[in-house]
Design a protein around this motif. Sequence first.
Motif, PDB file in Angstrom:
ATOM      1  N   MET A 275      24.253  43.665  51.591  1.00 53.51           N
ATOM      2  CA  MET A 275      25.455  43.843  51.171  1.00 53.51           C
ATOM      3  C   MET A 275      25.517  42.994  49.917  1.00 53.51           C
ATOM      4  O   MET A 275      25.369  41.527  49.749  1.00 53.51           O
ATOM      5  CB  MET A 275      26.722  43.457  51.939  1.00 53.51           C
ATOM      6  N   LYS A 276      25.928  43.496  48.525  1.00 49.76           N
ATOM      7  CA  LYS A 276      26.241  42.557  47.493  1.00 49.76           C
ATOM      8  C   LYS A 276      27.540  43.039  46.727  1.00 49.76           C
ATOM      9  O   LYS A 276      27.865  44.116  46.741  1.00 49.76           O
ATOM     10  CB  LYS A 276      25.024  43.092  46.338  1.00 49.76           C
ATOM     11  N   MET A 277      28.345  41.919  46.582  1.00 52.91           N
ATOM     12  CA  MET A 277      29.484  42.077  45.952  1.00 52.91           C
ATOM     13  C   MET A 277      29.872  41.088  44.709  1.00 52.91           C
ATOM     14  O   MET A 277      29.239  39.991  44.870  1.00 52.91           O
ATOM     15  CB  MET A 277      30.917  41.816  46.879  1.00 52.91           C
ATOM     16  N   ALA A 278      30.462  41.787  43.662  1.00 50.46           N
ATOM     17  CA  ALA A 278      30.504  41.037  42.468  1.00 50.46           C
ATOM     18  C   ALA A 278      31.884  40.977  41.881  1.00 50.46           C
ATOM     19  O   ALA A 278      32.250  42.310  42.000  1.00 50.46           O
ATOM     20  CB  ALA A 278      29.401  41.286  41.358  1.00 50.46           C
ATOM     21  N   ILE A 279      32.558  40.115  41.572  1.00 47.28           N
ATOM     22  CA  ILE A 279      34.054  40.217  41.122  1.00 47.28           C
ATOM     23  C   ILE A 279      33.813  39.262  40.011  1.00 47.28           C
ATOM     24  O   ILE A 279      33.528  38.169  39.950  1.00 47.28           O
ATOM     25  CB  ILE A 279      34.869  39.965  42.313  1.00 47.28           C
ATOM     26  N   GLU A 280      34.870  39.901  38.965  1.00 47.86           N
ATOM     27  CA  GLU A 280      35.258  39.089  37.594  1.00 47.86           C
ATOM     28  C   GLU A 280      36.681  38.720  37.598  1.00 47.86           C
ATOM     29  O   GLU A 280      37.432  39.831  37.436  1.00 47.86           O
ATOM     30  CB  GLU A 280      34.619  39.770  36.371  1.00 47.86           C
ATOM     31  N   ASN A 281      37.016  37.705  38.112  1.00 47.75           N
ATOM     32  CA  ASN A 281      38.390  37.422  37.935  1.00 47.75           C
ATOM     33  C   ASN A 281      38.912  36.803  36.815  1.00 47.75           C
ATOM     34  O   ASN A 281      38.625  36.189  36.158  1.00 47.75           O
ATOM     35  CB  ASN A 281      38.759  36.546  39.362  1.00 47.75           C
ATOM     36  N   LYS A 282      40.164  37.450  36.368  1.00 44.14           N
ATOM     37  CA  LYS A 282      41.056  36.863  35.262  1.00 44.14           C
ATOM     38  C   LYS A 282      41.622  35.431  35.669  1.00 44.14           C
ATOM     39  O   LYS A 282      42.206  35.635  36.844  1.00 44.14           O
ATOM     40  CB  LYS A 282      42.392  37.745  34.751  1.00 44.14           C
ATOM     41  N   PRO A 283      41.398  34.458  35.202  1.00 46.77           N
ATOM     42  CA  PRO A 283      42.217  33.249  35.746  1.00 46.77           C
ATOM     43  C   PRO A 283      43.357  33.318  35.467  1.00 46.77           C
ATOM     44  O   PRO A 283      43.966  33.913  34.519  1.00 46.77           O
ATOM     45  CB  PRO A 283      41.414  32.112  34.917  1.00 46.77           C
ATOM     46  N   SER A 284      44.223  32.539  36.108  1.00 49.18           N
ATOM     47  CA  SER A 284      45.681  32.232  36.117  1.00 49.18           C
ATOM     48  C   SER A 284      45.948  31.528  34.729  1.00 49.18           C
ATOM     49  O   SER A 284      45.220  30.674  34.344  1.00 49.18           O
ATOM     50  CB  SER A 284      46.353  31.210  37.095  1.00 49.18           C
ATOM     51  N   PRO A 285      46.875  31.917  33.979  1.00 53.61           N
ATOM     52  CA  PRO A 285      47.386  31.379  32.790  1.00 53.61           C
ATOM     53  C   PRO A 285      47.630  29.794  32.901  1.00 53.61           C
ATOM     54  O   PRO A 285      47.604  28.998  31.898  1.00 53.61           O
ATOM     55  CB  PRO A 285      48.456  32.326  32.021  1.00 53.61           C
ATOM     56  N   LYS A 286      48.170  29.848  34.209  1.00 55.24           N
ATOM     57  CA  LYS A 286      48.653  28.288  34.393  1.00 55.24           C
ATOM     58  C   LYS A 286      47.930  27.420  34.843  1.00 55.24           C
ATOM     59  O   LYS A 286      48.149  26.163  34.717  1.00 55.24           O
ATOM     60  CB  LYS A 286      50.125  28.840  35.385  1.00 55.24           C
ATOM     61  N   ASN A 287      46.805  27.987  35.609  1.00 56.01           N
ATOM     62  CA  ASN A 287      45.703  27.014  36.317  1.00 56.01           C
ATOM     63  C   ASN A 287      44.223  27.855  36.285  1.00 56.01           C
ATOM     64  O   ASN A 287      44.273  28.720  36.988  1.00 56.01           O
ATOM     65  CB  ASN A 287      46.267  26.825  37.589  1.00 56.01           C
ATOM     66  N   PRO A 288      43.790  27.250  35.088  1.00 53.25           N
ATOM     67  CA  PRO A 288      42.306  28.056  35.051  1.00 53.25           C
ATOM     68  C   PRO A 288      41.506  27.851  36.153  1.00 53.25           C
ATOM     69  O   PRO A 288      40.609  28.790  36.254  1.00 53.25           O
ATOM     70  CB  PRO A 288      41.798  27.356  33.620  1.00 53.25           C
ATOM     71  N   LYS A 289      41.714  27.050  37.097  1.00 54.13           N
ATOM     72  CA  LYS A 289      40.861  26.847  38.481  1.00 54.13           C
ATOM     73  C   LYS A 289      41.027  28.364  39.217  1.00 54.13           C
ATOM     74  O   LYS A 289      40.041  28.528  40.021  1.00 54.13           O
ATOM     75  CB  LYS A 289      40.908  25.792  39.169  1.00 54.13           C
ATOM     76  N   THR A 290      42.251  28.481  39.297  1.00 54.55           N
ATOM     77  CA  THR A 290      42.784  29.613  40.088  1.00 54.55           C
ATOM     78  C   THR A 290      42.580  31.071  39.600  1.00 54.55           C
ATOM     79  O   THR A 290      43.074  31.328  38.423  1.00 54.55           O
ATOM     80  CB  THR A 290      44.072  29.267  40.787  1.00 54.55           C
TER      81      THR A 290
END
Length: 271
Positions: A233-248
Amino acid sequence: MIKIGIIGCGFIGTQICSAVDSGAVPAEIFGIFDFSEAKADDVLKLLKTGNPQKCAPEEMIESCDLIVECASQDAVLKYALPAAENGVDLMVLSVGAFQNPDFYQKVRDAAAASGSKIYIPSGAIAGTDGLKSAAMANISSVSVTTRKPVSGLSGSPYLIENNIDLSELKEPKLIFEGTAAEAVVGFPKNVNVCATISLCGIGFDKTVVRIIADPTISENMHELEVYGDFGHMKMAIENKPSPKNPKTSYLAALSAVSTLKKITDPMQIGV
Ligand SMILES: NC(=O)C1=CN([C@@H]2O[C@H](COP(=O)(O)OP(=O)(O)OC[C@H]3O[C@@H](n4cnc5c(N)ncnc54)[C@H](O)[C@@H]3O)[C@@H](O)[C@H]2O)C=CC1
Ligand SMILES: O=C([O-])CC(=O)C(=O)O
């Protein structure tokens, strides 16, 4: 309606409170807590329904059906056991706290004895459904590669302890490779997803984590790769960071809201 207590009024806490307040989740916010009074006040101002109050976690443990931890690993270490011992359900976002096997077992045993449930949302990653199914047979390897912009990694204990300065970075750089157990200690605000993957799969000591600082991207990316009896299994995700907390990533908050919906819904879909 279930009564919820929220510990942590940052990005995820605010999103959960807004979702409950809008009626998207049939529940009631009983109380909120943050050691920053200002953050708790900001959330209280947003809420228009029910009668939410600022209150201490100890009071939530006495009065709520479910406590949501969306604060820090320290908060999990402080409040998870008392909640589980008191028969209160708990949702944990700072999942890295469970890398300590004694602590994890104590919380699990307390929940089993009191009849409470501990919910761990899939958070900022996808693929936990397939991994959980795959774990019903032999799994030979699990790896997670996390790629984040420099701003999302700054201040991590691993970087500070190893004097790693990323401020002049021009190209992607592998800054960490090790076990999930080591990763969640070195990057407690960055790779809780690896803790969740460890709990779904082959544990903290066998799950391999790579962290890449990438000054050329603006998304938080996670790649999961699993080999086992089931196949590959291979999974890749490109998440938008929260504008309030770039870590999350935004998806982490959405996953907490979706888990709340699942808890309150008669239809249970997916593993
Ligand atoms: N499971 C997952 O996939 C993900 C987990 N996370 C984790 O979820 C947690 C919440 O994330 P965000 O809302 O983005 O963080 P945030 O930094 O925006 O908000 C956290 C809030 O909790 C408060 N806080 C921290 N420790 C506390 C304590 N011991 N007692 C009371 N308040 C405390 C802070 O003052 C802050 O207002 C973090 O630990 C984060 O690392 C974040 C993204 C994905
Ligand atoms: O939000 C993300 O992309 C991942 C994250 O911070 C975590 O797992 O702690």
